[in-house]
Design a protein around this motif. Structure first.
Motif, short mmCIF file in Angstrom:
data_model
loop_
_atom_site.label_atom_id
_atom_site.label_comp_id
_atom_site.label_asym_id
_atom_site.label_seq_id
_atom_site.Cartn_x
_atom_site.Cartn_y
_atom_site.Cartn_z
N THR A 48 0.71 -1.20 0.02
CA THR A 48 0.18 0.29 -0.50
C THR A 48 1.00 1.59 -0.32
O THR A 48 2.11 1.24 0.67
CB THR A 48 -0.91 0.27 1.36
N GLU B 254 1.21 8.68 5.35
CA GLU B 254 -0.33 8.61 6.28
C GLU B 254 -1.29 9.74 5.74
O GLU B 254 -1.72 10.70 5.36
CB GLU B 254 -0.79 7.83 7.24
N ARG C 226 -3.29 11.44 3.64
CA ARG C 226 -4.67 11.84 3.29
C ARG C 226 -4.42 13.64 3.64
O ARG C 226 -5.54 14.15 3.04
CB ARG C 226 -5.17 11.59 5.16
N ASP D 15 -6.35 7.61 -0.69
CA ASP D 15 -5.93 7.00 0.29
C ASP D 15 -5.35 5.71 0.73
O ASP D 15 -4.77 5.79 -0.16
CB ASP D 15 -7.53 6.03 0.12
N THR E 207 -4.56 3.31 1.98
CA THR E 207 -4.41 1.79 1.49
C THR E 207 -4.11 1.61 -0.07
O THR E 207 -3.61 0.60 -0.65
CB THR E 207 -5.79 1.20 1.91
#
Length: 304
Positions: free
Chosen positions: A251, A267, A271, A276, A278
């Protein structure tokens, strides 16, 4: 002295149209002591029909200034000059670079004044830009082993090039034109998309080359467009692309952990960019990669 092969019943139109025949190519190579090598990716086109097809697909016109990378013995060079365009040919092999002006002068003397030959490595064009000038088109039979780096380098350092028509290994062609989400989408696809829209412009059979390669070839047409609207630099965006595809099964949160400094920061940046965490890199287009680079720079600026 090598002389152009006369017209024969086997190739009735090529010499008459100022192109090299298959016999010419082999004779000239023997005269120069050139033995095509895999190290330099030397596979010379010996079919006049293929030369004319490449020139048509490139859309070369008399007002164009064409950059040719790796002209070799001059088959494509002669086809490009026949359009009335000016041609700058960059050749890394000194023997070939030295011989090319004489070859053109013997085969098609009327076009010889419009050819300039530069003995240089196409991966270091910054040192010869004063001689290359401002070409409007790139047309080349690129060596398989350096096709993508050479293409990206030309698009980077020569913004005057508005379109390119390159012959490359079919597998490389598939990667250059692949859209996000496809099996072959990757680093070449994303980086090429920073500069241009790319599409397949046809397949090329193995038999048109000497020596005959062990792989299929294809034509790729690229038309320059504006890069994504972003405050991120090309270098920063490409760093994200490289990191995302270094571990393409992971990911984005995991794949970008090293680039970001940690998975948690990766992350946060993703964001902030509206992506995303993932997802995998193969799902993102170049605009999304630029957004990630921009978000990372913004976060770093806020922490400073």
């Amino acid at each position: 002295m090598w002389e152009a092969h006369p017209v024969t019943h086997e190739h009735p139109g090529e010499a008459a149209q100022g192109l090299l025949t298959p016999v010419d190519v082999r004779t000239l190579a023997e005269h120069l002591g050139v033995r095509p090598t895999k190290a330099l990716g030397q596979n010379f086109v010996i079919d006049g029909g293929t030369i004319r097809r490449i020139v048509r697909a490139a859309g070369v016109a008399a007002e164009d200034h064409v950059l040719e990378i790796g002209p070799g013995l001059g088959s494509l060079t002669l086809g490009l000059l026949a359009t009335g365009a000016d041609v700058v040919a960059v050749e890394i092999d000194e023997r070939l670079a030295t011989a090319l002006p004489g070859t053109v002068a013997r085969v098609a003397p009327e076009v010889a004044p419009r050819l300039a030959v530069v003995h240089a490595d196409a991966m270091d064009l910054t040192g010869v830009l004063d001689r290359v000038g401002h070409p409007t088109r790139l047309v080349a039979n690129l060596p398989y082993n350096v096709a993508v780096p050479v293409l990206l380098h030309v698009l980077q350092v020569l913004p005057s090039v508005t379109s390119a028509l390159v012959m490359v290994q079919a597998e490389v062609a598939d990667r250059l034109v692949a859209p996000p989400g496809s099996r072959t989408y990757g680093v070449p696809s994303a980086k090429a998309a920073w500069y241009a829209d790319a599409r397949r412009a046809g397949s090329v059979g193995r038999s048109v080359f000497w020596p005959v390669p062990n792989v299929d070839s294809a034509l790729v047409r690229l038309d320059r467009r504006q890069p994504p609207t972003t405050t991120a630099t090309r270098e920063a965006t490409f760093a994200v692309v490289d990191a995302a595809f270094a571990q393409r099964r992971k990911t984005l949160r995991a794949a970008l952990a090293g680039w970001a400094g940690s998975a948690d920061r990766a992350e946060r940046v993703l964001r902030a960019a509206g992506i995303d965490p993932t997802l995998r890199g193969e799902r993102l287009d170049i605009t999304a990669f630029a957004a990630i680079a921009e978000a990372a720079a913004a976060e770093a600026g806020s922490e400073a």
